[in-house]
Each structure stands twice: as C-alpha cells, then as structure tokens.
Design an enzyme around this catalytic site. Structure first.
Site, PDB file in Angstrom:
ATOM      1  CG  ASP A   1      48.979 -76.004  19.678  1.00 32.57           C
ATOM      2  OD1 ASP A   1      49.255 -74.992  20.352  1.00 32.57           O
ATOM      3  OD2 ASP A   1      47.865 -76.557  19.709  1.00 32.57           O
ATOM      4  CD  GLN A   2      56.865 -80.111  20.137  1.00 30.99           C
ATOM      5  OE1 GLN A   2      56.889 -79.544  21.217  1.00 30.99           O
ATOM      6  NE2 GLN A   2      57.515 -81.243  19.934  1.00 30.99           N
TER       7      GLN A   2
END
Length: 221
Positions: A56-57
């Site tokens: 995930d970012q």
C-alpha cells in the site's frame, strides 16, 4: 528525488526499502510513483526492474523487484505458491488481548459511493491467514508482528480490526485515521526461496515515525 535504499541486490533481484507515501502505481492526481525511480534502479542493467508484489502507498519497507522477465515470472510464482516469508510490524491503536495467535478470516471486497471500496470478513470470500505476535505495549499502543501466509489486499489492516479488535494506528479506512500521519504498517523482512540458489533475504530498518511513537528501542529481531 531521493534515492531509494537498496536492501538486497544480485543479478536477478533487488529489494528496496520503500518509503511510506510512495505509491506503486502513478496516482490519478499526479505525483511521484515507483516508476519514477526505476531508471535509477537499473544499476547498469539494460532492463527496468519490475515490482513483483504490492505494498500500500502508506506501507513502508521491503519491496521485491525483478531485474528480468524470467525472474519476474519465477518470483511471482513463488508468491502464489506461498514460498515467500513476509514479516510486518504494525502499531495497533489500542491494547491486544493475548500474546500471539492466528487470524483465519476469509475476505471479500465491497464498494459504496459514500465510503469507496474496502475489504470485509466474509464466509464466501478468499481464504486469508495471518499469524501475529504481540511485541510490546507503549502509551496505550501495541506493536505487533504480523506474518501473513496469504497476500490479500489490505489483509493485515482488516485482520487487525476484525481479528485483534482494533485497527492499525492512523488507518483512515479501517480505523479513524488519527494518531499518525499514515497507516502504521512496515514490511520488516522478506525471504524468497529460489531452489538451489541462496534465498533472497532482506530486512528493512524501523522507520523514524515508529521510533517517534516510542518503539525505536524495541528488539524486533
């Protein structure tokens, strides 16, 4: 642009320490993504390296890149066959009962106009398995080691909420998004088996924002 730390390098693989905030795919709103760093990560090779899996970012830590298509295919197959050992550290926004355990909750994706998409536990969802171990409690926060066997989207984030009873600190989807500037999840270590070749092994140091919350001196192995 900053340089991305390299944790492992050989002729077919790189493991980088992905910083929190850097997305794998280019954002629709613009801005830097992993692809902006790939040219610098060629390191003398002709081909651009490619990400084998996803983080995930907000998630920091170990990200495996393949340096040629053959390696990409083999590493992707290793992930599918669960021949990859992944260790994550997460700061949970509350206290956790027990010292360790296994969360076995199948997951499915839902979507709504109001909240967008998210994962939920569902009997008819995809099997999802996460082993966990409580490491230390500080100021009402719990540092937990997660070892996912499967690699479902948002697996650790929803398993923390549904399996441990409280979301990761800073998580805006499964928690209230407060207490930290990002979802406090870190891909600590990665081991990928390669048959007769030595395995790919990498460990990412604890990020500064984990230390700022009082976990900098914790022996996390």
């Amino acid at each position: 642009m900053m340089q991305l730390p390299i944790l492992f390098e050989d002729g077919e693989a790189l493991v980088i320490d992905k910083p929190a905030g850097l997305p794998i795919d280019p954002p629709r709103t613009g801005g830097l993504a992993l692809e902006n760093y790939l040219e610098a990560l060629k390191l003398g090779f002709q081909r651009l390296p490619q990400a084998v899996h996803r983080l995930d970012q907000d998630t920091s830590g170990c990200l495996l890149l393949a340096r040629n298509p053959k390696a990409l295919k083999r590493f992707s197959a290793a992930f599918e066959a669960r021949e990859v050992e992944k260790v994550y550290l997460g700061i949970v926004a509350g206290l956790v009962e027990g010292d360790d355990g296994t969360i076995d909750l199948a997951l499915s994706k839902i979507s709504s106009e109001e909240q967008g998409w998210r994962m939920i536990p569902a009997k008819k969802g995809k099997p999802s398995l996460t082993h966990w171990r409580k490491l230390v409690v500080r100021e009402g926060l719990t540092l937990v080691e997660f070892r996912p066997e499967t690699g479902r989207t948002h697996q650790i984030r929803i398993h923390a909420l549904a399996g441990l009873g409280t979301a990761l600190l800073g998580d805006p989807v499964y928690g209230d998004g407060t207490g930290a500037r990002r979802t406090m999840l870190h891909a600590r270590a990665l081991t990928v088996q390669r048959g007769e070749k030595p395995p790919i092994t990498a460990t990412a140091p604890l990020p500064a924002d984990f230390a700022a919350l009082g976990f900098g001196d914790v022996d996390v192995g």
